[in-house]
Scaffold this motif. Structure first.
Motif, PDB file in Angstrom:
ATOM      1  N   ARG A 147       0.835  -1.211   0.000  1.00 55.48           N
ATOM      2  CA  ARG A 147       0.000   0.000   0.000  1.00 55.48           C
ATOM      3  C   ARG A 147       0.868   1.260   0.000  1.00 55.48           C
ATOM      4  NH1 ARG A 147      -3.670  -2.524   4.332  1.00 55.48           N
ATOM      5  NH2 ARG A 147      -5.401  -3.424   3.145  1.00 55.48           N
ATOM      6  N   THR A 148       1.935   1.234   0.785  1.00 57.71           N
ATOM      7  CA  THR A 148       2.850   2.382   0.805  1.00 57.71           C
ATOM      8  C   THR A 148       3.490   2.589  -0.564  1.00 57.71           C
ATOM      9  OG1 THR A 148       3.325   2.091   3.160  1.00 57.71           O
ATOM     10  CG2 THR A 148       4.944   3.314   1.863  1.00 57.71           C
TER      11      THR A 148
ATOM     12  N   THR B 174       1.033   4.050  -3.019  1.00 56.71           N
ATOM     13  CA  THR B 174       0.856   5.483  -2.785  1.00 56.71           C
ATOM     14  C   THR B 174       2.002   6.276  -3.393  1.00 56.71           C
ATOM     15  OG1 THR B 174      -0.383   5.073  -0.739  1.00 56.71           O
ATOM     16  CG2 THR B 174       0.583   7.262  -1.010  1.00 56.71           C
ATOM     17  N   GLN B 175       3.227   5.782  -3.202  1.00 57.03           N
ATOM     18  CA  GLN B 175       4.387   6.437  -3.810  1.00 57.03           C
ATOM     19  C   GLN B 175       4.304   6.379  -5.335  1.00 57.03           C
ATOM     20  OE1 GLN B 175       7.522   4.157  -1.944  1.00 57.03           O
ATOM     21  NE2 GLN B 175       7.794   5.668  -0.295  1.00 57.03           N
TER      22      GLN B 175
ATOM     23  N   MET C   5       1.567   6.265  -7.134  1.00 56.43           N
ATOM     24  CA  MET C   5       0.538   7.232  -7.539  1.00 56.43           C
ATOM     25  C   MET C   5       1.092   8.649  -7.538  1.00 56.43           C
ATOM     26  SD  MET C   5      -3.175   7.957  -5.730  1.00 56.43           S
ATOM     27  CE  MET C   5      -2.404   8.452  -4.169  1.00 56.43           C
ATOM     28  N   ASN C   6       1.879   8.967  -6.520  1.00 56.31           N
ATOM     29  CA  ASN C   6       2.380  10.330  -6.349  1.00 56.31           C
ATOM     30  C   ASN C   6       3.702  10.596  -7.060  1.00 56.31           C
ATOM     31  OD1 ASN C   6       0.177  10.967  -4.704  1.00 56.31           O
ATOM     32  ND2 ASN C   6       1.246  10.276  -2.847  1.00 56.31           N
TER      33      ASN C   6
ATOM     34  N   GLN D 224      -6.447   6.701  -5.620  1.00 58.43           N
ATOM     35  CA  GLN D 224      -6.612   6.301  -4.225  1.00 58.43           C
ATOM     36  C   GLN D 224      -7.555   5.122  -4.023  1.00 58.43           C
ATOM     37  OE1 GLN D 224      -4.682   7.601  -1.732  1.00 58.43           O
ATOM     38  NE2 GLN D 224      -5.518   5.909  -0.535  1.00 58.43           N
TER      39      GLN D 224
ATOM     40  N   ILE E  21      -5.922   1.839  -3.834  1.00 61.42           N
ATOM     41  CA  ILE E  21      -4.972   1.611  -2.748  1.00 61.42           C
ATOM     42  C   ILE E  21      -5.660   1.337  -1.423  1.00 61.42           C
ATOM     43  CG2 ILE E  21      -3.038   2.624  -1.467  1.00 61.42           C
ATOM     44  CD1 ILE E  21      -2.586   4.429  -3.977  1.00 61.42           C
ATOM     45  N   SER E  22      -6.610   2.170  -1.054  1.00 58.01           N
ATOM     46  CA  SER E  22      -7.281   2.009   0.240  1.00 58.01           C
ATOM     47  C   SER E  22      -8.554   2.845   0.265  1.00 58.01           C
ATOM     48  CB  SER E  22      -6.350   2.435   1.389  1.00 58.01           C
ATOM     49  OG  SER E  22      -6.038   3.816   1.287  1.00 58.01           O
TER      50      SER E  22
ATOM     51  N   SER F 287     -10.374  -1.548  -3.574  1.00 59.77           N
ATOM     52  CA  SER F 287      -9.072  -1.429  -2.928  1.00 59.77           C
ATOM     53  C   SER F 287      -8.352  -2.759  -2.771  1.00 59.77           C
ATOM     54  CB  SER F 287      -9.230  -0.776  -1.552  1.00 59.77           C
ATOM     55  OG  SER F 287      -9.589   0.570  -1.663  1.00 59.77           O
TER      56      SER F 287
END
Length: 606
Positions: free
Chosen positions: A486-487, A490-491, A493-494, A564, A567-568, A574
């Protein structure tokens, strides 16, 4: 496609002539006379053994559910589509409930296999041909007994890794005082089947001694499966009381078993690494023995039906929308799994298909959330049209697994890896980097660092082979890796951390798909738009090459496809949304099974 001699015999023999359970432990018992007649000659006994092998095949076990549906909940792959508690997607999201339609039949068919194996194991020593027959016949009967013991052990392992403690019986149901059995502690079952496998080792010949192909159990298969089960016994699992992840007792004993068994296989000279990682999997699509016998044991598939064939390559693998090959692509790669591989690792483009084949037979690049697993491709077979049964065998045990299990056990036993353990891992790495050996990297020598290296190497080597979820559970890393994933997502995605240079989108032209080309060639054939100084191989690791879509190119969202809800926070979309530690490491038992046995409990909060 031409099948080998053993599967031809399976087809001729058909389903085992002994009756077996259609419902959980609901067995039509045979008379003693009928049982004796089934085992009054070696050929008749072989026919009974065929029935045990048949229980590993078909949609409900290793033709689809046991290997492609129950397994896809790790940090590499997930089932495609949106969450539904009552189907395959509920399992992948850790949200399955006892009425889930995918749970009942694998459970029942595995017990049917156990029943068939119990009949063989009981009756071979009682048969006249075993007691008074020729030495050659007795040797054959011993071999059949060893194969049945091995198959039964693996049936129980399949039950334990998915459901934990389960009812245990090692005699036919007709010989039980009651078929309403309570659960037996998994460690008791593990110890029993490890003993059975040790016995089977003395009965089953090596591959060359028995003229054995991968679809039939050899001594190497017995030893390799015993090593796998020993590592599971040494590792963690979700216990009933207390309800938490706990390691098995006396783990060093079981690491030693795994070490010894793997070392025996390595020293036997019977199996080696196939020099081509892709060639290994292509051999499964053409039903040819891989050149170096890396595949130690494979579940056979034949007959073009749901009972004995497989949907491997149709349900999973590269998605084909064209009418020539037509397949569904039912498993998706988690986008950051692609980036666990370096660009030099030949396994990346075999394990992950970043394109689908469209109706015009062109490679159509997919957004990052729609990539598929790639080891199995209908277009690698000779079967065209809408057929869902492709006769592709399932690789249950490979030599690379033996090497990595050996290295893992060695590290645990000796407080760090020996040179033999490092060499075993290096052999796997060097094949993955064939042609770029300078990129293999250094293998760490400290115990903790080496273990972490094994954890990742197994992720890279066995993507899509149904091992990852169970590896993570026995290491007690499932929760950790879900959170790490998940981390990373997120990275991704960003565009931060390791993904800072991953492009938001890519421009490309669609090439014609040519299945005879390698997986790497299929990717390199794609005309990616790049600016001066950016190599085509670096396109996945370089920022956007343009703002506007260049003339003649198609734009596809790459990193930009990640949002998002994937991811969660979204209960439908998700990743691993319903996972709960100390509960969801195991599946619920199907409600129909619970209702059929008043001594059977559900447990784990289900």
């Amino acid at each position: 496609m031409k099948k080998n001699k053993f599967l031809t015999i399976l087809f001729a023999a058909g389903v085992m002539s002994l009756n077996s359970c259609n419902d959980y432990l609901d067995v039509e018992s045979l008379s003693n006379t009928a049982e004796k007649q089934q085992f009054d000659s070696a050929p008749d006994t072989f026919s009974a053994l065929v029935g045990v092998y048949n229980s590993t095949m078909g949609d409900n076990t290793y033709g689809q559910r046991m290997n492609l549906i129950l397994t896809q909940s790790g940090d590499d792959l997930r089932t495609s589509g949106d969450y539904n508690a009552n189907d395959r997607r509920g399992i992948s999201c850790f949200g399955a409930i006892p009425t889930n339609t995918e749970l009942l039949k694998p459970f029942l068919d595995t017990y049917a296999g156990i029943e068939r194996a119990n009949l063989v194991i009981k009756n071979i020593p009682l048969s006249q041909v075993y007691q008074t027959g020729s030495a050659a016949d007795k040797k054959l009967m011993d071999r059949y007994l060893g194969e049945a013991l091995t198959l039964r052990a693996n049936f129980y392992y399949d039950l334990i890794k998915n459901w934990g403690d389960v009812p245990f019986q090692d005699v036919p149901s007709a010989d039980l005082p009651s078929v309403y059995l309570a659960k037996t502690d998994r460690d008791v079952i593990y110890d029993k089947i490890l003993e059975d496998l040790l016995r089977a080792e003395s009965l089953v010949p090596w591959r060359t001694e028995g003229a054995t192909t991968a679809q039939r159990i050899s001594k190497g298969a017995v030893k390799g499966l015993r090593a796998r089960i020993a590592l599971a016994r040494a590792g963690y699992s979700l216990r009933r009381s207390p309800q938490q992840m706990m390691q098995g007792s006396n783990p060093q004993k079981y690491y030693q078993i795994a070490y010894d068994e793997c070392k025996d296989i390595i020293n036997s000279g019977q199996h080696q690494l196939n020099p081509s990682y892709e060639g290994l999997f292509r051999s499964l699509h053409t039903n040819s023995q891989d050149a170096t016998n890396e595949i130690i044991y494979a579940i056979g598939a034949f007959g073009g039906n749901s009972r004995t064939d497989s949907k491997i390559g149709y349900y999973n693998g590269v998605r084909h929308d064209d009418t020539d090959w037509k397949s569904s692509g039912g498993i998706n790669a988690i986008p950051v799994y692609f980036y666990e591989f370096t660009k030099y690792d030949l396994r990346r483009d075999v394990n992950i298909a970043i394109f689908r084949v469209n109706t015009s037979k062109q490679e159509e690049l997919q957004t990052s959330i729609n990539w598929n697993d790639g080891k199995f491709r209908k277009s690698w077979t000779s079967i065209t049209g809408t057929s869902q049964n492709l006769g592709i065998d399932w690789p249950m045990l490979r030599y690379s697994d033996v090497l990595l299990m050996f290295a893992e056990a060695d590290n645990e036993l000796h407080g760090g890896p020996s040179s033999d353990a490092i060499n075993a891992v290096m052999a796997v790495r060097q094949r993955a980097y064939a042609g770029n050996l300078g990129q293999v990297g250094t293998i760490p020598t400290g115990k903790a660092a080496f273990f972490d290296f094994i954890v990742k190497e197994r992720q890279l080597e066995f993507g899509g082979e149904g091992l990852r979820k169970y590896d993570l559970i026995r290491w007690n890393l499932l929760e950790t890796k879900i959170n790490e994933t998940r981390t990373k997502l997120t990275q991704f995605m960003n565009g931060t951390g390791a993904y800072a240079n991953v492009p938001e989108y890519i421009f490309y032209k669609k090439p014609t798909y040519v299945p005879t080309k390698t997986a790497q060639q299929n990717v390199s054939d794609i005309d990616f738009y790049t600016t001066t100084g950016v190599a085509k191989a670096d396109i996945f690791y370089s920022p956007n090459q343009s703002v506007a879509t260049p003339s003649g190119y198609t734009k596809v969202n790459w990193r930009l496809a990640m949002t998002q809800p994937y991811i969660s926070g979204d209960p439908i979309k998700s990743y691993a949304y319903y996972f709960q530690p100390n509960r969801k490491e195991l599946l619920p038992i199907a409600l129909d099974v619970i209702n059929s046995n008043y001594n059977l409990t559900q447990d784990y909060g289900y």
